[in-house]
Design an enzyme around this catalytic site. Structure first.
Site, PDB file in Angstrom:
ATOM      1  N   LYS A 198       0.853  -1.186   0.000  1.00 17.05           N
ATOM      2  CA  LYS A 198       0.000   0.000   0.000  1.00 17.05           C
ATOM      3  C   LYS A 198       0.886   1.232   0.000  1.00 17.05           C
ATOM      4  O   LYS A 198       1.482   1.596   1.006  1.00 17.05           O
ATOM      5  CB  LYS A 198      -0.893   0.062   1.238  1.00 17.05           C
ATOM      6  N   GLY A 205       6.731   5.570   8.247  1.00 17.24           N
ATOM      7  CA  GLY A 205       5.810   6.707   8.317  1.00 17.24           C
ATOM      8  C   GLY A 205       5.892   7.361   9.679  1.00 17.24           C
ATOM      9  O   GLY A 205       6.934   7.315  10.340  1.00 17.24           O
ATOM     10  N   SER A 206       4.791   7.934  10.098  1.00 21.55           N
ATOM     11  CA  SER A 206       4.792   8.695  11.345  1.00 21.55           C
ATOM     12  C   SER A 206       4.736   7.770  12.565  1.00 21.55           C
ATOM     13  O   SER A 206       4.300   6.620  12.475  1.00 21.55           O
ATOM     14  CB  SER A 206       3.580   9.624  11.360  1.00 21.55           C
ATOM     15  N   ASN A 207       5.132   8.306  13.712  1.00 22.94           N
ATOM     16  CA  ASN A 207       5.118   7.521  14.948  1.00 22.94           C
ATOM     17  C   ASN A 207       3.708   7.115  15.350  1.00 22.94           C
ATOM     18  O   ASN A 207       3.488   5.995  15.816  1.00 22.94           O
ATOM     19  CB  ASN A 207       5.745   8.334  16.080  1.00 22.94           C
ATOM     20  N   VAL A 241       0.969   6.592  13.539  1.00 24.68           N
ATOM     21  CA  VAL A 241       0.434   5.483  12.748  1.00 24.68           C
ATOM     22  C   VAL A 241       1.275   4.224  12.974  1.00 24.68           C
ATOM     23  O   VAL A 241       0.738   3.127  13.128  1.00 24.68           O
ATOM     24  CB  VAL A 241       0.379   5.859  11.252  1.00 24.68           C
ATOM     25  N   GLY A 242       2.585   4.385  13.034  1.00 25.49           N
ATOM     26  CA  GLY A 242       3.469   3.228  13.205  1.00 25.49           C
ATOM     27  C   GLY A 242       3.117   2.421  14.441  1.00 25.49           C
ATOM     28  O   GLY A 242       3.066   1.190  14.419  1.00 25.49           O
ATOM     29  N   CYS A 270      13.021  11.948   6.764  1.00 25.25           N
ATOM     30  CA  CYS A 270      13.052  11.492   8.149  1.00 25.25           C
ATOM     31  C   CYS A 270      14.413  11.790   8.769  1.00 25.25           C
ATOM     32  O   CYS A 270      14.534  11.955   9.971  1.00 25.25           O
ATOM     33  CB  CYS A 270      12.744  10.009   8.224  1.00 25.25           C
ATOM     34  N   GLU A 276       8.594  16.636  15.506  1.00 25.16           N
ATOM     35  CA  GLU A 276       8.973  16.559  14.099  1.00 25.16           C
ATOM     36  C   GLU A 276       8.070  17.490  13.283  1.00 25.16           C
ATOM     37  O   GLU A 276       6.857  17.315  13.253  1.00 25.16           O
ATOM     38  CB  GLU A 276       8.821  15.121  13.593  1.00 25.16           C
TER      39      GLU A 276
HETATM   40  P1  NAP Z   1       1.939   8.528   7.738  1.00 24.37           P
HETATM   41  O1  NAP Z   1       0.806   9.455   7.731  1.00 24.37           O
HETATM   42  O2  NAP Z   1       2.219   7.746   8.966  1.00 24.37           O
HETATM   43  O3  NAP Z   1       1.697   7.547   6.511  1.00 24.37           O
HETATM   44  C1  NAP Z   1       2.563   6.498   6.187  1.00 24.37           C
HETATM   45  C2  NAP Z   1       1.788   5.401   5.505  1.00 24.37           C
HETATM   46  O4  NAP Z   1       0.842   4.838   6.412  1.00 24.37           O
HETATM   47  C3  NAP Z   1       0.966   5.884   4.311  1.00 24.37           C
HETATM   48  O5  NAP Z   1       0.958   4.880   3.330  1.00 24.37           O
HETATM   49  C4  NAP Z   1      -0.411   6.068   4.914  1.00 24.37           C
HETATM   50  O6  NAP Z   1      -1.453   5.985   3.978  1.00 24.37           O
HETATM   51  C5  NAP Z   1      -0.462   4.893   5.869  1.00 24.37           C
HETATM   52  N1  NAP Z   1      -1.437   5.044   6.944  1.00 24.37           N
HETATM   53  C6  NAP Z   1      -2.059   6.166   7.376  1.00 24.37           C
HETATM   54  N2  NAP Z   1      -2.906   5.863   8.389  1.00 24.37           N
HETATM   55  C7  NAP Z   1      -2.811   4.533   8.602  1.00 24.37           C
HETATM   56  C8  NAP Z   1      -3.407   3.637   9.529  1.00 24.37           C
HETATM   57  N3  NAP Z   1      -4.288   4.039  10.447  1.00 24.37           N
HETATM   58  N4  NAP Z   1      -3.040   2.323   9.481  1.00 24.37           N
HETATM   59  C9  NAP Z   1      -2.145   1.899   8.602  1.00 24.37           C
HETATM   60  N5  NAP Z   1      -1.542   2.695   7.682  1.00 24.37           N
HETATM   61  C10 NAP Z   1      -1.878   4.006   7.692  1.00 24.37           C
HETATM   62  O7  NAP Z   1       3.303   9.248   7.368  1.00 24.37           O
HETATM   63  P2  NAP Z   1       3.573  10.243   6.149  1.00 24.37           P
HETATM   64  O8  NAP Z   1       2.989  11.564   6.520  1.00 24.37           O
HETATM   65  O9  NAP Z   1       3.182   9.631   4.872  1.00 24.37           O
HETATM   66  O10 NAP Z   1       5.166  10.315   6.146  1.00 24.37           O
HETATM   67  C11 NAP Z   1       5.888  11.175   6.963  1.00 24.37           C
HETATM   68  C12 NAP Z   1       6.427  10.451   8.182  1.00 24.37           C
HETATM   69  O11 NAP Z   1       7.220   9.342   7.788  1.00 24.37           O
HETATM   70  C13 NAP Z   1       7.345  11.300   9.014  1.00 24.37           C
HETATM   71  O12 NAP Z   1       7.067  11.097  10.379  1.00 24.37           O
HETATM   72  C14 NAP Z   1       8.723  10.771   8.695  1.00 24.37           C
HETATM   73  O13 NAP Z   1       9.705  10.984   9.667  1.00 24.37           O
HETATM   74  C15 NAP Z   1       8.448   9.335   8.497  1.00 24.37           C
HETATM   75  N6  NAP Z   1       9.518   8.705   7.719  1.00 24.37           N
HETATM   76  C16 NAP Z   1      10.387   7.866   8.348  1.00 24.37           C
HETATM   77  C17 NAP Z   1      11.426   7.270   7.653  1.00 24.37           C
HETATM   78  C18 NAP Z   1      12.375   6.323   8.321  1.00 24.37           C
HETATM   79  O14 NAP Z   1      13.000   5.544   7.618  1.00 24.37           O
HETATM   80  N7  NAP Z   1      12.510   6.357   9.622  1.00 24.37           N
HETATM   81  C19 NAP Z   1      11.569   7.541   6.294  1.00 24.37           C
HETATM   82  C20 NAP Z   1      10.676   8.407   5.686  1.00 24.37           C
HETATM   83  C21 NAP Z   1       9.642   8.974   6.407  1.00 24.37           C
HETATM   84  P3  NAP Z   1      -2.059   7.322   3.291  1.00 24.37           P
HETATM   85  O15 NAP Z   1      -0.934   8.029   2.645  1.00 24.37           O
HETATM   86  O16 NAP Z   1      -2.996   6.825   2.273  1.00 24.37           O
HETATM   87  O17 NAP Z   1      -2.673   8.099   4.378  1.00 24.37           O
END
Ligand code: NAP
Ligand code: MG
Length: 488
Positions: free
Chosen positions: A180, A233-235, A237-238, A289, A390
């Site tokens: 996804k 992704g974000s903390n 959601v993670g 990130c 963040e």
């Molecule tokens: P996000 O909102 O957490 O989304 C990440 C993924 O999770 C997307 O595919 C999103 O789908 C999906 N998602 C959203 N809600 C969900 C749920 N309830 N259950 C399961 N999956 C769900 O993060 P983002 O805004 O896309 O990305 C930014 C974040 O990613 C930042 O916090 C950044 O630090 C982090 N990041 C970390 C790394 C690392 O390697 N540590 C690398 C890059 C980014 P949708 O897009 O369809 O909502």
């Protein structure tokens, strides 16, 4: 074009076929540089689509894992060649879909190609050890088994590199995949899936389902047919994803946020340190990130560093990522822009001094995009929200440290632990920083961003589930060890 989706209407990719969501719903993916421009319409999938993808992955997993690693590798090499032949097109799509500049987007796509080749080679490398048994007649060894079906949930900020560094190792070690991508960058994602399709991967080995995080993301996390879950992704959601996986006994891996420090020691080469702060903090509009956000400067050089930094930041040109003169593209979406603006407001309320930027640029032509000028805050203290949370935008916070020891303490004063860097020429400072810094990636005389695909990557503290991705580390997540004891 060998795919059968049309240029604007993107399908799901399930069991080797492109198809709309069963409910027929779709949503627009727009260009953050010009919100009137629709890059494509992407599916708004439902559980039925996900179930179909999981079934396809289930059916494909056994024949796939039975192939020789080199056979799986040959397909990955082919996907790499196809992706390489489409660098410009995929780079442009990425730039138009989430705003990063074209050179960065193309560079990321080239990174995707290199990752595919790296893992293609893994198909021929060792997957076990021989361990001497206490029984002289017996032969004991370990081998690595795939998990089965792996669910991949990826973010929008690296729409090619991150999914590829998850999908490639998942596949080479014999797993099938349900992916996804972030809805925000699903057009780019569909082009990745096309590269795999065109390489001739068997139907069902890789499936892509586009839909909301709450439906398809959560659906993947809780689906009993998915045995391993890799999330970036974000903390917030993670943690939900991890809990769902834990509840049903699935293996999971989470890579999450960062609040990464750079330390500028008194003996640093200030010009190089300025370059690294700007590149690490503001490239990709601060949406990495590993982006630098806590700029910790030792008192002796604070004012000089600040002046040099400001001069350079003021010269950065904000604009459309596809315009060759642009250094800094727009925020990826409206929500991201609002988050940045709200932190600018909060920083001022907390008593930090905004030296530059943090507002909407007033140039004609930029009014229709999610632009913000790069911001530099002075007189930030470590416990302010702008120094702890963040922001994921082009915001640098300057924190003064009395001396080197307190600089390292300040650098560690965060719940995150993804990356950290230092500028100094003193070997004592370097060794101290490398030992004391709680981060998964520490870099000396280099910016905080800058991940190499052949080395392990992941965070400490709240930045990850303490697992590592990339390089040889990937085998730990994507396989399970089987210990074999054979007695004739
Ligand atoms: P996000 O909102 O957490 O989304 C990440 C993924 O999770 C997307 O595919 C999103 O789908 C999906 N998602 C959203 N809600 C969900 C749920 N309830 N259950 C399961 N999956 C769900 O993060 P983002 O805004 O896309 O990305 C930014 C974040 O990613 C930042 O916090 C950044 O630090 C982090 N990041 C970390 C790394 C690392 O390697 N540590 C690398 C890059 C980014 P949708 O897009 O369809 O909502
Ligand atoms: Mg977009």
């Amino acid at each position: 074009m060998s795919s059968n989706q049309d240029a604007k209407n993107i399908g799901n990719y399930i069991n080797g076929q492109w198809k709309p969501s069963v409910g027929g719903g779709s949503q627009a993916s727009i260009n953050p540089a010009r919100k009137s421009e629709v890059v494509g319409y992407v599916p708004d999938s439902q559980n039925a689509d996900l179930n179909e993808a999981v079934e396809a992955a289930q059916a494909a997993k056994r024949p796939w894992r039975k192939l020789a690693g080199s056979q799986r590798g040959a397909l990955l090499f082919k996907a790499a060649d196809i992706m390489e032949s489409r660098l410009d097109e995929i780079g442009e799509t990425m730039s138009r879909e989430m705003g990063k500049t074209f050179p960065e987007a193309k560079g990321e796509t080239a990174r995707g190609v290199a990752i595919l080749r790296y893992y293609a080679g893994e198909g021929m490398r060792k997957i076990g050890d021989v361990i001497p048994s206490t029984d002289a007649d017996a032969f004991m060894f370990t081998t690595r088994m795939p998990l089965g079906v792996v669910g991949v949930i990826s973010p929008w900020n690296f729409p090619v590199a991150i999914p590829v560094w998850k999908i490639a190792p998942a596949l080479i070690y014999g797993n099938s995949v349900v992916w996804k991508p972030a809805t925000e960058t699903a057009v780019t994602a569909s082009k990745i899936a096309e590269c795999f399709h065109d390489a001739g991967f068997p139907a069902g080995v890789l499936n892509m389902v586009v839909g909301s995080g709450s439906t398809i993301g959560q659906g993947i996390a809780s689906h009993p047919g998915i045995h391993g879950l890799t999330f970036t992704g974000s903390n917030e959601v993670g943690k939900q994803v991890g809990q769902s996986a834990l509840k049903r006994g699935a293996k999971y891996q989470l890579e999450m946020g960062g609040k990464n420090p750079i330390i500028i020691a008194a003996d640093a080469d200030l010009d190089l340190a300025v370059e690294a702060t700007i590149s690490g903090g503001l490239r990709s509009t601060g949406q990495k990130c590993t982006a630098t956000s806590r700029v910790i400067v030792v008192r002796d050089v604070y004012e000089t560093f600040k002046e040099k930094l400001l001069e350079k930041v003021k010269s950065l040109k904000v604009g459309d990522g596809m315009d060759a003169s642009t250094w800094l593209g727009p925020c990826a979406n409206e929500k991201q822009l609002e988050t940045v603006l709200s932190y600018i407001k909060k920083g001022k309320e907390e008593g930090a001094v905004l030296l530059y930027g943090g507002d909407r640029p007033d140039e004609a032509g930029l009014a229709d995009g999610f632009y913000v000028t790069p911001a530099v805050f002075d007189r930030v203290t470590s416990r302010m929200a702008i120094a702890q949370e963040e922001i994921f935008g082009p915001v640098l916070t300057l924190i003064e440290a009395a001396d080197f020891e307190s600089a390292v303490d300040l650098a560690n004063d965060t719940d995150f632990g993804l990356s950290a860097s230092i500028y100094t020429r003193d070997i004592g400072n370097i060794l101290n920083f490398v030992q004391e810094m709680d981060a998964g990636l520490v870099r000396v005389n280099a910016e905080t961003a800058g991940v190499e695909l052949q080395a392990p990557f992941g965070g400490m503290k709240q930045s990850s589930s303490h697992s590592r991705e990339q390089g040889q580390a990937a085998i730990e997540f994507f396989t399970s060890i089987k210990t074999v004891f054979i007695k004739p």
